[in-house]
Scaffold this active site. Sequence first.
Site, PDB file in Angstrom:
ATOM      1  N   TYR A  45       0.845  -1.211   0.000  1.00 30.61           N
ATOM      2  CA  TYR A  45       0.000   0.000   0.000  1.00 30.61           C
ATOM      3  C   TYR A  45       0.876   1.254   0.000  1.00 30.61           C
ATOM      4  O   TYR A  45       0.672   2.168  -0.793  1.00 30.61           O
ATOM      5  CB  TYR A  45      -0.914  -0.018   1.227  1.00 30.61           C
ATOM      6  CG  TYR A  45      -1.782   1.218   1.337  1.00 30.61           C
ATOM      7  CD1 TYR A  45      -3.020   1.272   0.709  1.00 30.61           C
ATOM      8  CD2 TYR A  45      -1.352   2.330   2.050  1.00 30.61           C
ATOM      9  CE1 TYR A  45      -3.810   2.407   0.784  1.00 30.61           C
ATOM     10  CE2 TYR A  45      -2.127   3.475   2.130  1.00 30.61           C
ATOM     11  CZ  TYR A  45      -3.357   3.508   1.499  1.00 30.61           C
ATOM     12  OH  TYR A  45      -4.120   4.629   1.573  1.00 30.61           O
ATOM     13  N   GLU A 126       0.698  48.092  -7.928  1.00 32.90           N
ATOM     14  CA  GLU A 126       1.634  47.048  -7.479  1.00 32.90           C
ATOM     15  C   GLU A 126       1.115  45.669  -7.868  1.00 32.90           C
ATOM     16  O   GLU A 126      -0.076  45.490  -8.114  1.00 32.90           O
ATOM     17  CB  GLU A 126       1.875  47.135  -5.967  1.00 32.90           C
ATOM     18  CG  GLU A 126       0.646  46.985  -5.127  1.00 32.90           C
ATOM     19  CD  GLU A 126       0.937  47.175  -3.638  1.00 32.90           C
ATOM     20  OE1 GLU A 126       2.070  46.925  -3.209  1.00 32.90           O
ATOM     21  OE2 GLU A 126       0.013  47.564  -2.925  1.00 32.90           O
ATOM     22  N   LYS A 128      -0.381  42.017  -7.935  1.00 36.76           N
ATOM     23  CA  LYS A 128      -1.363  41.326  -7.101  1.00 36.76           C
ATOM     24  C   LYS A 128      -0.795  39.937  -6.797  1.00 36.76           C
ATOM     25  O   LYS A 128      -0.653  39.098  -7.687  1.00 36.76           O
ATOM     26  CB  LYS A 128      -2.699  41.206  -7.840  1.00 36.76           C
ATOM     27  CG  LYS A 128      -3.800  40.612  -6.995  1.00 36.76           C
ATOM     28  CD  LYS A 128      -5.155  40.795  -7.680  1.00 36.76           C
ATOM     29  CE  LYS A 128      -6.289  40.339  -6.794  1.00 36.76           C
ATOM     30  NZ  LYS A 128      -6.216  38.937  -6.393  1.00 36.76           N
ATOM     31  N   ASP A 130      -0.459  36.223  -5.492  1.00 38.53           N
ATOM     32  CA  ASP A 130      -1.403  35.110  -5.400  1.00 38.53           C
ATOM     33  C   ASP A 130      -1.128  34.320  -4.129  1.00 38.53           C
ATOM     34  O   ASP A 130      -0.358  33.359  -4.119  1.00 38.53           O
ATOM     35  CB  ASP A 130      -1.248  34.227  -6.643  1.00 38.53           C
ATOM     36  CG  ASP A 130      -2.485  33.383  -6.873  1.00 38.53           C
ATOM     37  OD1 ASP A 130      -3.468  33.559  -6.133  1.00 38.53           O
ATOM     38  OD2 ASP A 130      -2.452  32.552  -7.799  1.00 38.53           O
ATOM     39  N   TYR A 237       0.529  45.503   2.149  1.00 40.47           N
ATOM     40  CA  TYR A 237       0.142  46.468   1.129  1.00 40.47           C
ATOM     41  C   TYR A 237      -0.991  47.412   1.514  1.00 40.47           C
ATOM     42  O   TYR A 237      -1.394  48.232   0.711  1.00 40.47           O
ATOM     43  CB  TYR A 237      -0.236  45.741  -0.157  1.00 40.47           C
ATOM     44  CG  TYR A 237      -1.156  44.557   0.040  1.00 40.47           C
ATOM     45  CD1 TYR A 237      -2.437  44.716   0.555  1.00 40.47           C
ATOM     46  CD2 TYR A 237      -0.730  43.274  -0.288  1.00 40.47           C
ATOM     47  CE1 TYR A 237      -3.270  43.643   0.739  1.00 40.47           C
ATOM     48  CE2 TYR A 237      -1.562  42.189  -0.104  1.00 40.47           C
ATOM     49  CZ  TYR A 237      -2.837  42.371   0.409  1.00 40.47           C
ATOM     50  OH  TYR A 237      -3.658  41.316   0.606  1.00 40.47           O
ATOM     51  N   LYS A 325      -6.586  42.087 -13.955  1.00 47.38           N
ATOM     52  CA  LYS A 325      -6.132  40.689 -14.007  1.00 47.38           C
ATOM     53  C   LYS A 325      -5.368  40.378 -15.294  1.00 47.38           C
ATOM     54  O   LYS A 325      -5.685  40.931 -16.346  1.00 47.38           O
ATOM     55  CB  LYS A 325      -7.349  39.750 -13.923  1.00 47.38           C
ATOM     56  CG  LYS A 325      -8.037  39.745 -12.570  1.00 47.38           C
ATOM     57  CD  LYS A 325      -7.177  39.036 -11.552  1.00 47.38           C
ATOM     58  CE  LYS A 325      -7.936  38.652 -10.306  1.00 47.38           C
ATOM     59  NZ  LYS A 325      -8.836  37.548 -10.428  1.00 47.38           N
ATOM     60  N   CYS A 419       4.651   1.792 -34.310  1.00 50.59           N
ATOM     61  CA  CYS A 419       5.536   2.665 -33.545  1.00 50.59           C
ATOM     62  C   CYS A 419       6.531   3.346 -34.489  1.00 50.59           C
ATOM     63  O   CYS A 419       7.198   2.660 -35.269  1.00 50.59           O
ATOM     64  CB  CYS A 419       6.279   1.827 -32.507  1.00 50.59           C
ATOM     65  SG  CYS A 419       7.586   2.746 -31.675  1.00 50.59           S
ATOM     66  N   CYS A 422      10.219   1.869 -33.856  1.00 56.09           N
ATOM     67  CA  CYS A 422      10.666   0.502 -34.137  1.00 56.09           C
ATOM     68  C   CYS A 422       9.774  -0.254 -35.119  1.00 56.09           C
ATOM     69  O   CYS A 422      10.094  -1.371 -35.504  1.00 56.09           O
ATOM     70  CB  CYS A 422      10.792  -0.295 -32.841  1.00 56.09           C
ATOM     71  SG  CYS A 422       9.200  -0.704 -32.120  1.00 56.09           S
ATOM     72  N   CYS A 437       3.220   1.173 -28.017  1.00 60.84           N
ATOM     73  CA  CYS A 437       4.103   0.363 -28.848  1.00 60.84           C
ATOM     74  C   CYS A 437       4.257  -0.992 -28.180  1.00 60.84           C
ATOM     75  O   CYS A 437       4.455  -1.084 -26.969  1.00 60.84           O
ATOM     76  CB  CYS A 437       5.459   1.053 -28.950  1.00 60.84           C
ATOM     77  SG  CYS A 437       6.752  -0.040 -29.532  1.00 60.84           S
ATOM     78  N   CYS A 443      12.097  -1.929 -28.970  1.00 64.04           N
ATOM     79  CA  CYS A 443      11.880  -0.544 -29.387  1.00 64.04           C
ATOM     80  C   CYS A 443      12.976   0.356 -28.813  1.00 64.04           C
ATOM     81  O   CYS A 443      13.170   0.391 -27.601  1.00 64.04           O
ATOM     82  CB  CYS A 443      10.519  -0.072 -28.900  1.00 64.04           C
ATOM     83  SG  CYS A 443      10.211   1.673 -29.225  1.00 64.04           S
TER      84      CYS A 443
HETATM   85  S1  IVH Z   1      -5.053  45.850  -1.731  1.00 63.58           S
HETATM   86  C1  IVH Z   1      -9.278  47.146   0.066  1.00 63.58           C
HETATM   87  N1  IVH Z   1      -2.887  44.959  -2.840  1.00 63.58           N
HETATM   88  O1  IVH Z   1      -6.288  40.525  -3.540  1.00 63.58           O
HETATM   89  C2  IVH Z   1      -8.449  46.280  -0.780  1.00 63.58           C
HETATM   90  N2  IVH Z   1      -4.622  43.403  -2.366  1.00 63.58           N
HETATM   91  O2  IVH Z   1      -8.913  40.294  -4.772  1.00 63.58           O
HETATM   92  C3  IVH Z   1      -7.128  46.018  -0.186  1.00 63.58           C
HETATM   93  N3  IVH Z   1      -4.058  41.103  -2.942  1.00 63.58           N
HETATM   94  O3  IVH Z   1      -8.168  40.414  -0.589  1.00 63.58           O
HETATM   95  C4  IVH Z   1      -6.375  45.069  -0.974  1.00 63.58           C
HETATM   96  N4  IVH Z   1      -2.039  41.494  -3.703  1.00 63.58           N
HETATM   97  O4  IVH Z   1      -5.801  39.454  -0.521  1.00 63.58           O
HETATM   98  C5  IVH Z   1      -4.107  44.653  -2.370  1.00 63.58           C
HETATM   99  N5  IVH Z   1      -0.870  44.287  -3.791  1.00 63.58           N
HETATM  100  C6  IVH Z   1      -2.079  43.981  -3.320  1.00 63.58           C
HETATM  101  C7  IVH Z   1      -2.571  42.671  -3.320  1.00 63.58           C
HETATM  102  C8  IVH Z   1      -3.853  42.426  -2.840  1.00 63.58           C
HETATM  103  C9  IVH Z   1      -2.954  40.568  -3.459  1.00 63.58           C
HETATM  104  C10 IVH Z   1      -5.269  40.327  -2.602  1.00 63.58           C
HETATM  105  C11 IVH Z   1      -5.868  40.659  -1.271  1.00 63.58           C
HETATM  106  C12 IVH Z   1      -7.322  40.966  -1.539  1.00 63.58           C
HETATM  107  C13 IVH Z   1      -7.516  40.342  -2.878  1.00 63.58           C
HETATM  108  C14 IVH Z   1      -8.630  40.996  -3.625  1.00 63.58           C
END
Ligand code: IVH
Length: 692
Positions: A45, A126, A128, A130, A237, A325, A419, A422, A437, A443
Amino acid sequence: MMPEKIRDITAEEATEKISALSAEIEKHNLLYHGKDAPEISDAAYDALFRELQMLEAEFPELIKEDSPTQKVGALPEASGFSKVKHLAGMLSLSNVFSDEEVTDFLTRVRRFLNLPEGERIAVFAEPKIDGLSCSLLYEDGKLVTAATRGDGETGEDITANVKTLKDIPQALPADAPQKIEIRGEIYMRKDDFLKLNETQAAESGKIFANPRNAAAGSLRQLDVQVTAKRPLKIFTYALGYCSAPIAETQEGIAKKLAAWGFPVTENARLCDGLEDILRYYEETQSQRGEMPYDIDGIVYKVNRLDLQERLGFVSRAPRWATAHKFPAEQAETVLEKISIQVGRTGTLTPVAELTPVNVGGVIVSRATLHNEDEIKRKDVRAGDHVIIQRAGDVIPQIVRADLSKRKKDAQEFIFPATCPECGSPAVRKEGEVARRCTGGLYCPAQAVERLKHFVSKAAFDIDGLGAKIVQEFWEEGFIKTPADIFRLPQREGMDLENRDGWGALSVKNLFAAIEQKRVISLDRFIYALGIRQVGQATAKRLAIAYTSLDHWIEAMEKAQDRGGEDYAALLNIEDIGAAVAEDILAFFADPHQRAILNDLKVELTLQDYVSNADMSSPVAGKTVVFTGKLETMGRNEAKAKAESLGAKVAGSGSAKTDYVICGADAGSKRKKAAELGVTILSEQEWAQLISG
Ligand code: IVH
């Protein structure tokens, strides 16, 4: 760019393998946990589980949410955190996807503030990040609470976990307000994520699909020690509640946070109007691939805080900010031709050869087409203009062909039935998507990999003949089949002594090592053949069951009759089910494999299987079956003990079984044993028997 071979196995093979392994593991989970009637050993397992983990570590994009690795044995994602109410709500952001929408955003801001048309608005932009948003509450300069976003009003208290992040100051300088909420994004760097997955795989831990999941899983741990070991980072931020102002602009906030020791994104920029904003967006997007962490867009914030104040909010999102985005990374190019790649296990994978094109900063010249059904479904043809897409680190894919640009004479792709490497028939079994194959070792695409397996540690383990040398010798034509290895010492014209890094002594040693391995144990030999699904444990069980190579070959020939006794006997071997049996029998039915086997027989001396078991024990040579839930020891331990005493452990009882040992709730196997007149022992009786 895609490597020459799409990793070691293709994504297609990996997908198939992952789903087969997941199904198999789920089955055993049910047998073990649901029915208390495991059919395979814990070790078997674990081996399945680890194989799945390794594959998922290599192909994180293929991890399914319901994969067994995401549940069983995985780190529990805690839900036992207490709740915290944010002093100021944690809002979300509106999204925009095009230049027009950015223009609209600025227009809305201007209208709301009643600013003259054409007046530029300073916007702090700035990346965003993830990751996961987090709110840090400092009171009297001390970090008192850290919370997740939750529903925006109330989050979960993750203070202890967040305190393990080294780049978060535990205290603020004296000029800080008495009470302040600092908002930021907790994330994991891409390289740290890959490293973490490697460690997780090595330690049988949970494999994460992407850096964001890894950050989330690492943060939401009830055991803070676990979080402490994870490479989590933060970018700050924004502010939430603040008892006294700390700046007049968004840029000022960023500067202040940096001065207090918080990490802020290094490539933020104060933009002056639309053109500036869009330039920054383009620039950042083109650098996205090389950035050390994942970003999914740009956040624009009106720079002046007094304007932010006036703009306020609409339905939980600020009017003064928006997220621009990034689109999925797509590009159009020409599909020059479809070629076929043959993987290690013989799977034929169609690969799109493309006119090189830049997709999100990465030059792509090949993309996988997965399999023949996929080509049909997408109806892509050589010469077509195609849209290709990259998402994260995923292998580039073809989204669709632009049919309006298709040439009249574009030919439908005909998937080869042989194949390309071969010439052996390439067959597609019912219910499978892959065409494979059938050439096996014959092969060339499969041969080198199989040769490497043949000389690997657990197989022939020939000193001085590792994977690298095998590859070189294969390319130079010295070794084409396994038996060639044993003919090397007689081979002329190789001039090994004058190779780089070689000399007379190394050649002498290599030949001596080869000679030494002419005598080999049956279990190692079976394993070395590289039959699909026949790993070390299965090879050993086959060796125990058939004791000599000739017996085994004879039995496998007879077992081709699926209705016969030999087939039933094969299936009765522990850990050999119908699927494994099919792979073994396919090996024997293939003339290429038989030729290789016969060739090897001439070169080698096979040692019959000799167990190092205690053959003087009362159960030596007996065939035993364990069934039901054992009380005093685990299944594995029971089996290992029996085997160490020279007994053969079978999966189910037959007339040849000597003892059936029944634990609690032994069901059908007990009944069958009784019908066959096999001796039935309780666990205690078995213990007595082996101790005497
Ligand atoms: S400013 C009032 N700056 O994106 C809004 N958010 O989709 C304050 N996030 O909940 C957010 N990078 O978790 C801001 N440079 C950035 C960010 C950022 C990622 C996220 C944040 C927010 C979400 C909104």
